[in-house]
Design a protein around this motif. Structure first.
Motif, PDB file in Angstrom:
ATOM      1  N   GLN A 179       0.885  -1.240  -0.037  1.00 19.46           N
ATOM      2  CA  GLN A 179      -0.002  -0.155  -0.100  1.00 19.46           C
ATOM      3  C   GLN A 179       0.905   1.047   0.043  1.00 19.46           C
ATOM      4  N   ARG A 180       1.768   1.128   0.665  1.00 21.77           N
ATOM      5  CA  ARG A 180       2.699   2.275   0.558  1.00 21.77           C
ATOM      6  C   ARG A 180       3.584   2.470  -0.723  1.00 21.77           C
ATOM      7  N   LEU A 181       3.883   1.376  -1.296  1.00 22.43           N
ATOM      8  CA  LEU A 181       4.302   1.717  -2.662  1.00 22.43           C
ATOM      9  C   LEU A 181       3.226   2.366  -3.623  1.00 22.43           C
ATOM     10  N   LYS A 182       1.979   1.854  -3.541  1.00 24.91           N
ATOM     11  CA  LYS A 182       0.962   2.328  -4.350  1.00 24.91           C
ATOM     12  C   LYS A 182       0.686   3.788  -4.086  1.00 24.91           C
ATOM     13  N   ASP A 183       0.863   4.297  -2.863  1.00 26.01           N
ATOM     14  CA  ASP A 183       0.571   5.504  -2.459  1.00 26.01           C
ATOM     15  C   ASP A 183       1.710   6.703  -2.898  1.00 26.01           C
ATOM     16  N   LEU A 184       2.931   5.877  -3.054  1.00 27.97           N
ATOM     17  CA  LEU A 184       4.141   6.715  -3.423  1.00 27.97           C
ATOM     18  C   LEU A 184       4.081   6.846  -5.028  1.00 27.97           C
ATOM     19  N   GLY A 193       1.743  16.498 -16.416  1.00 25.10           N
ATOM     20  CA  GLY A 193       2.663  16.311 -17.364  1.00 25.10           C
ATOM     21  C   GLY A 193       3.145  14.712 -17.138  1.00 25.10           C
ATOM     22  N   VAL A 194       2.943  14.155 -15.799  1.00 25.49           N
ATOM     23  CA  VAL A 194       3.431  12.942 -15.463  1.00 25.49           C
ATOM     24  C   VAL A 194       2.672  11.698 -16.387  1.00 25.49           C
ATOM     25  N   ASN A 195       3.509  10.871 -17.126  1.00 22.03           N
ATOM     26  CA  ASN A 195       2.997   9.920 -17.842  1.00 22.03           C
ATOM     27  C   ASN A 195       2.930   8.497 -17.194  1.00 22.03           C
ATOM     28  N   LYS A 196       4.118   8.193 -16.606  1.00 23.32           N
ATOM     29  CA  LYS A 196       3.898   6.889 -15.743  1.00 23.32           C
ATOM     30  C   LYS A 196       4.811   7.095 -14.479  1.00 23.32           C
ATOM     31  N   ALA A 197       4.320   6.242 -13.438  1.00 29.17           N
ATOM     32  CA  ALA A 197       5.379   6.497 -12.292  1.00 29.17           C
ATOM     33  C   ALA A 197       5.303   5.027 -11.576  1.00 29.17           C
ATOM     34  N   TYR A 198       6.819   4.807 -11.293  1.00 31.98           N
ATOM     35  CA  TYR A 198       6.961   3.283 -10.761  1.00 31.98           C
ATOM     36  C   TYR A 198       7.458   3.418  -9.578  1.00 31.98           C
ATOM     37  N   ALA A 199       7.470   2.678  -8.512  1.00 28.48           N
ATOM     38  CA  ALA A 199       8.080   2.593  -7.091  1.00 28.48           C
ATOM     39  C   ALA A 199       9.064   1.463  -7.294  1.00 28.48           C
ATOM     40  N   ILE A 200      10.511   1.708  -7.140  1.00 29.63           N
ATOM     41  CA  ILE A 200      11.177   0.459  -7.413  1.00 29.63           C
ATOM     42  C   ILE A 200      12.119   0.409  -6.166  1.00 29.63           C
ATOM     43  N   GLN A 201      12.963  -0.582  -6.292  1.00 24.97           N
ATOM     44  CA  GLN A 201      13.863  -0.741  -5.049  1.00 24.97           C
ATOM     45  C   GLN A 201      13.351  -0.651  -3.527  1.00 24.97           C
ATOM     46  N   ARG A 218      12.535   2.653  -2.256  1.00 26.56           N
ATOM     47  CA  ARG A 218      13.671   3.792  -1.831  1.00 26.56           C
ATOM     48  C   ARG A 218      13.692   4.445  -3.294  1.00 26.56           C
ATOM     49  N   GLU A 219      13.111   4.188  -4.387  1.00 27.96           N
ATOM     50  CA  GLU A 219      13.329   5.229  -5.485  1.00 27.96           C
ATOM     51  C   GLU A 219      11.952   5.439  -6.310  1.00 27.96           C
ATOM     52  N   LEU A 220      11.427   6.555  -6.807  1.00 23.69           N
ATOM     53  CA  LEU A 220      10.353   6.682  -7.586  1.00 23.69           C
ATOM     54  C   LEU A 220      10.870   7.152  -8.978  1.00 23.69           C
ATOM     55  N   ARG A 221      10.539   6.441  -9.746  1.00 24.73           N
ATOM     56  CA  ARG A 221      10.953   6.734 -11.088  1.00 24.73           C
ATOM     57  C   ARG A 221       9.750   7.293 -11.719  1.00 24.73           C
ATOM     58  N   VAL A 222       9.894   8.729 -12.374  1.00 23.71           N
ATOM     59  CA  VAL A 222       8.580   9.301 -12.843  1.00 23.71           C
ATOM     60  C   VAL A 222       8.955   9.316 -14.561  1.00 23.71           C
ATOM     61  N   MET A 238       3.614  11.638   3.494  1.00 28.52           N
ATOM     62  CA  MET A 238       3.934  10.256   3.504  1.00 28.52           C
ATOM     63  C   MET A 238       4.852   9.866   4.699  1.00 28.52           C
ATOM     64  N   THR A 239       4.685   8.946   5.402  1.00 28.95           N
ATOM     65  CA  THR A 239       5.497   8.208   6.283  1.00 28.95           C
ATOM     66  C   THR A 239       6.355   6.944   5.823  1.00 28.95           C
ATOM     67  N   TYR A 240       7.716   6.930   5.998  1.00 30.75           N
ATOM     68  CA  TYR A 240       8.380   6.006   5.227  1.00 30.75           C
ATOM     69  C   TYR A 240       9.898   5.698   5.968  1.00 30.75           C
ATOM     70  N   PRO A 241      10.388   4.559   5.778  1.00 30.39           N
ATOM     71  CA  PRO A 241      11.987   4.520   6.450  1.00 30.39           C
ATOM     72  C   PRO A 241      12.754   4.951   5.644  1.00 30.39           C
ATOM     73  N   GLY A 242      14.004   5.617   5.951  1.00 26.67           N
ATOM     74  CA  GLY A 242      15.028   5.861   5.310  1.00 26.67           C
ATOM     75  C   GLY A 242      14.875   7.039   4.372  1.00 26.67           C
ATOM     76  N   GLN A 243      14.961   7.249   3.076  1.00 27.35           N
ATOM     77  CA  GLN A 243      14.857   8.130   1.997  1.00 27.35           C
ATOM     78  C   GLN A 243      14.585   7.551   0.864  1.00 27.35           C
ATOM     79  N   VAL A 244      13.832   8.386   0.036  1.00 25.66           N
ATOM     80  CA  VAL A 244      13.332   8.258  -1.285  1.00 25.66           C
ATOM     81  C   VAL A 244      13.902   8.968  -2.255  1.00 25.66           C
ATOM     82  N   ARG A 245      14.473   8.329  -3.200  1.00 22.90           N
ATOM     83  CA  ARG A 245      15.175   9.115  -4.354  1.00 22.90           C
ATOM     84  C   ARG A 245      14.240   9.288  -5.512  1.00 22.90           C
ATOM     85  N   VAL A 246      13.845  10.437  -5.825  1.00 26.43           N
ATOM     86  CA  VAL A 246      12.918  10.947  -7.220  1.00 26.43           C
ATOM     87  C   VAL A 246      13.748  11.212  -8.311  1.00 26.43           C
TER      88      VAL A 246
END
Length: 521
Positions: free
Chosen positions: A444-449, A458-466, A469-473, A500-508
């Motif tokens: 659920q956290r990845l879907k919310d991300l 302007g965003v076409n696709k967005a994928y939460a990976i790793q 820890r990374e959001l690829r837009v 959002m609440t998440y552990p560590g850091q998220v690279r966009v």
């Protein structure tokens, strides 16, 4: 008469002499022929002996060459084996040295941690002072504008904001980027990275079992073709499927990582087709992924049909059959939703039969009780109510609809089928090892991300990976420029940080791709 006799005698003597002479010449010729034949026989025997000797020498020479060739091949095999053994020993030594180096680095980081914290505190004080100076400068500018333009403070403020908006935003982006680069160089950032990696390795064991697939290869040579020149093929696969491709030292295998089972299955089948076909390039990848997506949709329908046939359920609407098939690629608290629904349906049938109720109707309600968990888009409606609405829309009986909507007490139970479904749902989910709530909250956290990124223009696709820890837009090149992409990355990261609440850091990471396509006719 005497003369006649004499002539006869002379003739006879002449004939006899001629016969003797002929015999003599004949004997002489025969002896010559015999001598010539003997000479020819001797020469033939001599030539045969010479030829046999030459053939013998050739065979011996060929045997020696064959022996030398086999010997060289054997030596080559031995050298290859020795080379492989040496390479394995070298890799082992390198890994040992790497491990020792990491241990030494960790000790050094621990020693420098206190110093890094002090540096951060000093930088924070510097930022506070700069903030105060900016506020003072802003206040003086407002006062000057009021005097010069004889406008109200609010109007002057609006004009000032409009005139300096782009410049202030650019300067702010540069200042933030510089601050981020300086922070990366500190010991605290490195220490955080080590701690986060440790937490991820330890805390995502359950998620790995449900979010990772292994794609086996015939040989390691295929890995290079999958990666492509400068990684273009693997980037194209990740962009088309939203699945992270992990290529490591695992022999004859690559890893597909994604929280969405449908994406992961599309990526696995697409890779299988690409490797089998042998043509691997970005255009071919997009074509195969598109075909595989359609194939998965057809497979979902087939899974739904097989499920209702196995359970003996008839007359189900085609859309409900499709929803049942999609449950194969969904999970609820780590439990496969289709297996859970099948189990509930069988339990409901048995319990209804024991109570003297219609077992087929109970199976129907048990199979459909969680269809509200597989919507195409996110919704705020509880899954039980959503499932009941779908069942009513596609013509299910009132008993079935009530059992679906009431199995979590969202509505009042009107028939005995509702408590039966509720009890069987609890039995299936409460058995030891059936569910893992950590995985469901992780997904659920990845879907919310991903949904955070879709909220920007302007965003076409967005994928939460790793593991989040990374959001690829991926953005549309005609709506987002290169300068806007940098600002978009910052805005998304700030929204994630505040909402959002998440552990560590998220690279966009914002990716902007431009393509020019023309067709020659």
């Amino acid at each position: 008469m005497n003369t006649t006799i004499l002539y006869v005698i002379l003739i006879l003597v002449g004939v006899l002499a001629g016969f003797l002479i002929a015999k003599f010449f004949e004997k002489s010729n025969a002896s010559k022929l015999v001598k010539n034949a003997k000479k020819e026989a001797v020469s033939v025997l001599k030539e045969a002996a010479n030829e046999a000797e030459s053939i013998k020498k050739d065979k011996i020479l060929q045997a020696k060459e064959k022996f030398i060739e086999l010997k060289s091949e054997h030596e080559k095999v031995i050298l290859d084996r020795e080379k492989k053994i040496a390479e394995a020993e070298k890799r082992t030594r390198d890994k040992e040295s790497q491990i020792s180096g990491e241990l030494a680095k960790n000790k050094k980081l621990s020693a420098d941690l206190e110093k890094g914290l002090k540096d951060i505190e000093q930088k924070q004080e510097y930022l506070d002072r700069k903030t105060q100076e900016v506020e003072k400068l802003h206040k003086s500018q407002v006062e000057q504008l009021e005097v010069i333009s004889q406008l109200s403070a609010e109007d002057a403020k609006k004009q000032l904001v409009e005139s300096l908006k782009n410049e202030a935003k650019t300067e702010a982006m540069g200042f933030i980027q510089q601050s981020m680069e300086e922070a990366k160089l500190t010991a605290q950032q490195d220490a955080k990275k080590i701690i986060i990696n440790t937490i991820q390795r330890i805390g995502t064991e359950e998620a790995i079992e449900n979010c990772v697939s292994v794609f086996n290869l015939e040989s390691d040579d295929v890995k290079g073709r999958i990666i492509g020149r400068e990684g273009r093929n693997i980037r194209a696969i990740e962009a088309a499927t939203g699945v992270e491709i992990i290529v490591d030292d695992t022999p004859e295998a690559i890893i597909l990582s994604c929280f969405d089972s449908v994406r992961r299955e599309i990526a696995r089948l697409s890779l299988h087709k690409l490797v089998t076909d042998g043509r691997i390039h970005p255009a071919r990848i997009e074509e195969v992924v598109e075909k595989t997506t359609k194939q998965i949709e057809q497979e979902i329908i087939e899974v739904g049909k097989r499920t209702v046939i196995d359970l003996g359920i008839h007359g189900l609407h085609p859309e409900l059959i499709k929803i049942v098939g999609r449950m194969k690629y969904r999970s609820s608290y780590g439990q496969n939703l289709l297996q859970h629904s099948r189990e509930v349906a069988k339990l409901c049938g048995v319990m209804a039969a024991e109570l003297g109720l219609n077992p087929k109707l109970a199976k129907r309600a048990g199979l459909l009780h969680d269809i509200g968990k597989v919507p195409d888009t996110e919704t705020e409606i509880p899954h039980a109510i959503l499932g009941m609405q779908w069942a009513e829309k596609y013509g299910e009986k009132e008993e079935v609809c009530n059992a679906i909507g009431a199995h979590h007490d969202e509505i009042e139970m009107k028939t005995l089928f509702a408590p039966i479904v509720q009890v069987c749902d609890a039995i299936s989910g409460a058995r030891p090892g059936a569910r893992r709530q950590v995985l469901d909250s992780y997904i659920q956290r990845l879907k919310d991300l991903e949904q955070v990124a879709y909220g920007f223009q302007g965003v076409n696709k967005a994928y939460a990976i790793q593991a989040g820890r990374e959001l690829r837009v991926m953005v549309e090149s005609d709506k987002v420029s290169d300068e806007m992409a940098a600002g978009l990355s910052f805005d998304i990261s700030q929204k994630i940080q505040t909402e959002m609440t998440y552990p560590g850091q998220v690279r966009v990471t914002v990716i902007r791709e431009t393509r020019s396509v023309n067709i020659a006719k």
